[in-house]
Design an enzyme around this catalytic site. Structure first.
Site, PDB file in Angstrom:
ATOM      1  CB  ILE A 485     -56.202   7.662  53.479  1.00 53.05           C
ATOM      2  CG1 ILE A 485     -57.445   6.901  53.923  1.00 53.05           C
ATOM      3  CG2 ILE A 485     -55.808   7.273  52.065  1.00 53.05           C
ATOM      4  CD1 ILE A 485     -58.696   7.392  53.257  1.00 53.05           C
ATOM      5  N   GLY A 486     -53.098   6.223  53.646  1.00 51.99           N
ATOM      6  CA  GLY A 486     -52.458   4.947  53.322  1.00 51.99           C
ATOM      7  C   GLY A 486     -50.947   5.043  53.240  1.00 51.99           C
ATOM      8  NE  ARG A 527     -56.137  16.945  45.199  1.00 57.15           N
ATOM      9  CZ  ARG A 527     -55.621  17.521  46.286  1.00 57.15           C
ATOM     10  NH1 ARG A 527     -55.824  17.006  47.481  1.00 57.15           N
ATOM     11  NH2 ARG A 527     -54.904  18.624  46.184  1.00 57.15           N
ATOM     12  N   GLY A 715     -51.032   9.485  39.863  1.00 55.75           N
ATOM     13  CA  GLY A 715     -51.913   8.969  40.902  1.00 55.75           C
ATOM     14  C   GLY A 715     -51.960   7.459  40.788  1.00 55.75           C
ATOM     15  N   GLY A 717     -53.777   5.462  43.348  1.00 48.28           N
ATOM     16  CA  GLY A 717     -54.628   4.896  44.392  1.00 48.28           C
ATOM     17  C   GLY A 717     -55.846   4.136  43.942  1.00 48.28           C
ATOM     18  CD  GLU A 718     -59.307   7.372  42.883  1.00 48.43           C
ATOM     19  OE1 GLU A 718     -60.503   7.551  43.070  1.00 48.43           O
ATOM     20  OE2 GLU A 718     -58.560   8.208  42.357  1.00 48.43           O
TER      21      GLU A 718
END
Lengths: 769, 157
Positions: A485-486, A527, A715, A717-718
């Site tokens: 996705i990225g 993840r 992780g 990403g968030e």
């Protein structure tokens, strides 16, 4: 971009910035996204949606629509089996197949504006749309319930007749699906020990992930009962599980082919178009493509919850937090399952607090069923806590970052829900921000202010599979089931290249469909680089093990006598005659030494082994006193990222999350009318930040390696989305003297607050004269 | 079914004759009729810029133009941005600067950026942000996109 080097000096590929392997297809327009598939004989599907927020469906008549030339099939909930009501573990989530099915196609009742009621397949999208207008649905409108506050009131209209919770008992219909509580210590004694206690109330709006690619799926059904769906999703295996449950077919009969994905941010972790495309394909015998328009995306996919939050925190005058109490109600949308639990698990977890009480409620309302959105539940929750901390820091006269550092969680701190933190970098992150040029620069000028805030988010582990194939020319391919996705293909290739001693452009990463790789959970929960990266690392090590065996066979020694370093196999000099062979030379001899080398690995990493991440942000704003518009002047985000495999894409995660957090803070919200109909169903009125709204986004990567990962990966990403709303509220306060406690802090809302503030100041001045 | 109309246009320097219904948008014609799927649909209301193409050199949201209106005009799409095996400097810079994450907005951004650099070869950062404000990206926060465009301008200038 500043990178604090701690970890990757020892690596050859990790920590460099190669061009991503899938980039060329994406800059030339060749990459295929969800809506880009065309098959011979393909039909187009469209979905009829409810114009009511809450209504009973009395009848659906579609004879006229079926007669329209070009229409091939129409489906409703009657075409789906009645699914099991009991929640089941499906991939990473607990889902009731019945609720999921009712969300795909409404059964008996519609529960939000945009709820799917029927779907048409026709030879063109325009004919399918014409057919929708010919379907007659007789609705009995019911009173809508739009907020958690309304839904929790005694006597509120009930959305789901058989919904019950433990506290209210088996006989009491309710809109409250769950009440969750975390407790620690003695709350009253904690507040008694404080010199300063502040209690405030906050509200946040429903906001959407805002991925640019609307949902799209193509279903193909074979007469033998096997089917294929091409779809843009964050989790092909999740789609397989969920779609087969809704369709009542064996899981192994569905192949899910993930397309390139045009953004998801959590919103593409469930199913919408997939079962409808498959159902229409089954009924027509043709491939059927179902795509959503933007307004369908906003009305009927899963945004994240608006919440109502109360926060009470006490500190000593030295700055030690003695107690904290948080109460939160999350709007789940039409079916249970808001991100209340992760919200409660993250809301104050950055801090080491002896006395705690956290209450969370998951409440159904007549809005679309919420779905995950980047650090689900955490951003809205942090808004309250991080704003109150800012007030407390001001009251006791301490730097707001020092307050966070003084009380910060560290290795050994117990989280409110039980587990003890391993090595984490929260304090380092706050210290890095505090030491930044930005935080130490002077901000001058009228109506300007600077604010800071911090945030915490987990790192989900879950299951991943990976295969590494060495080709006879000595290049390799890496196959995983994690949708990219990225830029994760780049990270996967880099990890394999690191282990195998290959140049990055000799490793080709592949994202496989559900028939071509072992089970792999969704691309979510920060993840992929952590868990799938671990599987890739292990699969590459499996290759190395086999290469050593091959070399040992040729050199008539044991594999233990062979070393592998940077792509070269050698006998250990102390034991044997020196021998040496490159991976490439050995690959050319695979045919004579036992055939191709296939490395494989799978992992199931518990959350406890994962590396949680923390972020802290500093924002400078200027408030226009005549319009209430907030301009972001400068922003810097520091984040504990573990080892940054590809620093550019790590920076990209920090920057993207920050931008989303800014949109959440300043403009984005669902606007419903009094009947529960969504009024801003386009991107003109659902206002996401453009590049003109934002400055450069400065990043500080704080590399505190995760001890549970072979490369130290966390992780990333968030968590960057979590701190911006509170930081901006704190900056607005310093610019204007007004504390904002409701999101978004849009021009009309801020203007009203500024006006009230001026009036009260004038009132005080008048009283003083 | 609505009657189909013959449209003569030029796409990426190639003369093209096509049949389309008057109600089909140019975006729909490019994708559903010609299967040129590099041009993306994000909103269908001209708000996101994912479907940006150049019409006689000007950036246009192809979702806001009808297919029949392409008659007699010169269209440029993402499929024609590279020259043979040679990437356009903007494409190269987007890759070097990691300016894309999911990539769905990238074709639209590249076409808008091309229109900008064709008009203003050495734009300031403010000019880049102004001219690209019609293109939404939800992944990157725009930082690396703006840097790539400025770098491409610097290199070709």
């Amino acid at each position: 971009m500043a990178v604090k080097k701690e970890a990757h000096h020892k690596y050859r590929v990790v920590g460099t910035r190669p061009i991503r392997p899938d980039g060329i297809e994406k800059v030339t327009g060749r990459a295929l996204y969800g809506a880009d598939y065309y098959f011979p004989g393909m039909l187009f599907g469209k979905i009829l949606r409810s114009p009511y927020a809450h209504a009973r469906i009395k009848s659906i008549k579609f004879d006229k629509a079926l007669k329209l030339p070009g229409v091939r099939a129409i489906v409703t909930a009657d075409d789906l089996p009645e699914a099991d009501r009991k929640p089941q573990q499906m991939g990473e989530q607990q889902v009731s197949p019945y609720y999921l099915s009712c969300n795909v196609l409404a059964r008996g009742k519609v529960l939000y504006d945009g709820h799917p009621v029927a779907a048409v397949a026709a030879t063109s999208p325009h004919i399918a749309e014409e057919a929708l207008r010919l379907i007659e649905v007789d609705y009995e409108p019911l009173e809508p319930v739009m907020t958690a506050d309304e839904a929790m009131k005694p006597g509120a209209p009930i959305l789901i007749d058989d919904l019950r919770n433990q506290e209210e008992g088996p006989d009491q219909p309710t809109n409250v699906a769950t009440h969750l509580q975390f407790k620690r210590g003695d709350l009253a004694a904690g507040f008694d020990a404080a010199d300063c206690v502040i209690e405030r109330e906050f509200r946040t709006a429903t906001v959407h992930q805002g991925y640019i690619e609307p949902h799209a799926s193509v279903g193909i059904w074979n007469p033998d009962g096997h089917a294929t769906v091409y779809t843009c999703t964050q989790g092909s295996f999740t789609v397989r599980t969920l779609a087969t449950k809704v369709l009542g077919m064996p899981e192994g009969n569905l192949k899910v082919v993930p397309s390139e994905i045009g953004g998801g941010f959590g919103g593409k972790t469930t199913i919408y178009c997939e079962p409808i495309a498959l159902l229409l394909a089954k009924k027509t015998g043709h491939p059927v493509k179902v795509t959503m328009s933007r307004s369908e995306v906003l009305r009927a996919t899963g945004p994240t919850s608006g919440i109502h939050e109360r926060v009470k925190i006490g500190v000593t005058k030295e700055g030690r937090i003695t107690a904290a109490q948080v109460w939160m109600a999350y709007e789940a949308g039409a079916f249970p399952g808001s991100p209340m639990a992760p919200g409660a698990m993250t809301v104050i977890t950055s801090y080491d607090i002896p006395n705690l009480l956290i209450d969370g409620y998951d409440v159904v309302v007549n809005r679309p069923k919420t779905c995950a959105y980047r650090a689900p539940g955490a951003t809205a929750a942090a808004f309250g806590v991080e704003t109150v901390l800012d007030e407390l820091a001001e009251q006791i006269g301490i730097d707001p970052l020092d307050l966070r550092i003084m009380n910060g969680a560290h290795e050994g701190t117990q989280q409110p829900f039980g587990p003890v933190f391993k090595r984490i970098g929260f304090i380092e992150t706050c210290e890095a921000l505090k030491a930044s040029e930005h935080y130490n620069s002077k901000l001058t000028g009228a109506n300007r202010g600077r604010g800071v805030a911090a945030g915490f988010w987990f790192n989900a582990g879950f299951q991943s599979s990976a295969s590494v194939y060495v080709n006879q020319d000595g290049t390799a391919s890496v196959v995983t089931g994690s949708v990219d996705i990225g830029g994760s293909r780049a990270s996967m290739a880099m990890i394999a290249a690191e282990v195998l001693g290959l140049p990055i452009d000799e490793v080709r990463p592949v994202v496989a469909d559900t028939d071509s790789i072992g089970y792999t959970d969704v691309t979510a929960g920060s993840r992929v680089t952590f868990a799938t990266g671990m599987a890739v690392y292990n699969a590459a090590q499996d290759v190395v093990r086999q290469l050593k065996e091959r070399a040992a066979k040729m050199w008539e020694c044991t594999p233990d006598d062979v070393e592998f370093d940077n792509g070269v196999l050698r006998t250990r000099g102390d034991v044997l005659q020196p021998q040496q062979l490159t991976l490439k030379e050995l690959a050319a001899r695979f045919i004579r030494t036992g055939g191709p080398v296939v490395g494989r690995a799978s992992v199931s990493t518990g959350g406890a082994g994962a590396g949680p991440a923390f972020a802290a942000i500093c924002v400078d704003v200027e408030v226009d006193p005549d319009t209430g518009k907030v301009q972001i002047l400068r922003v810097t985000i520091a984040q504990d990222v573990g080892t940054a495999i590809h620093p550019s894409y790590v920076e990209g995660q920090l920057q993207g999350g920050t931008a989303q957090g800014i949109g959440w803070a300043l403009n984005e919200e669902y606007v419903y009318d009094s009947k529960g109909v969504l009024r801003n169903t386009g991107l003109l009125d659902y206002r996401m930040p453009t590049c003109l709204d934002l400055p450069a986004i400065e990043t500080i990567l704080v590399e505190v390696p995760n001890p549970t990962h072979p490369l130290g990966v966390r992780g990333v990403g968030e968590v960057s989305i979590v701190p911006p709303p509170a930081a901006i509220a704190n900056a607005i306060y310093r610019a204007t003297g007004v504390r904002m406690r409701e999101l978004p802090m849009s021009p009309p809302r801020l203007m009203k607050a500024l006006q009230e503030h001026r009036n009260s100041r004038e009132g005080q001045a008048a009283a003083g004269r | 079914m609505a009657k189909r109309t013959l449209v003569e246009t030029v796409i990426n320097n190639e003369p093209v004759e096509l049949l389309c219904e008057p109600r089909q948008s140019l975006l729909e014609v490019l994708r559903d009729e010609l299967h040129m799927t590099g041009t993306k649909e994000g909103c269908l209301t001209g708000d996101c810029g994912a479907c940006t193409i150049l019409v006689d050199g000007r950036p246009v949201c192809s979702c806001l133009m009808l297919g029949v209106e392409a008659q007699g005009h010169k269209l440029e799409t993402i499929e024609g941005l590279a020259t043979g095996a040679e990437l356009h400097p903007l494409q190269r810079k987007f890759l070097e600067h990691a300016s894309l994450q999911c990539g769905i907005c990238t074709p639209g951004f590249l076409m808008s950026a091309k229109a900008l650099l064709d008009k203003i070869p050495r734009p300031t950062e403010a000019e880049v942000r102004y001219h690209l404000a019609g293109n939404l990206c939800r992944c990157t926060g725009y930082d690396k996109i703006v840097r790539a465009v400025l770098d491409a301008a610097r290199e070709s200038g």
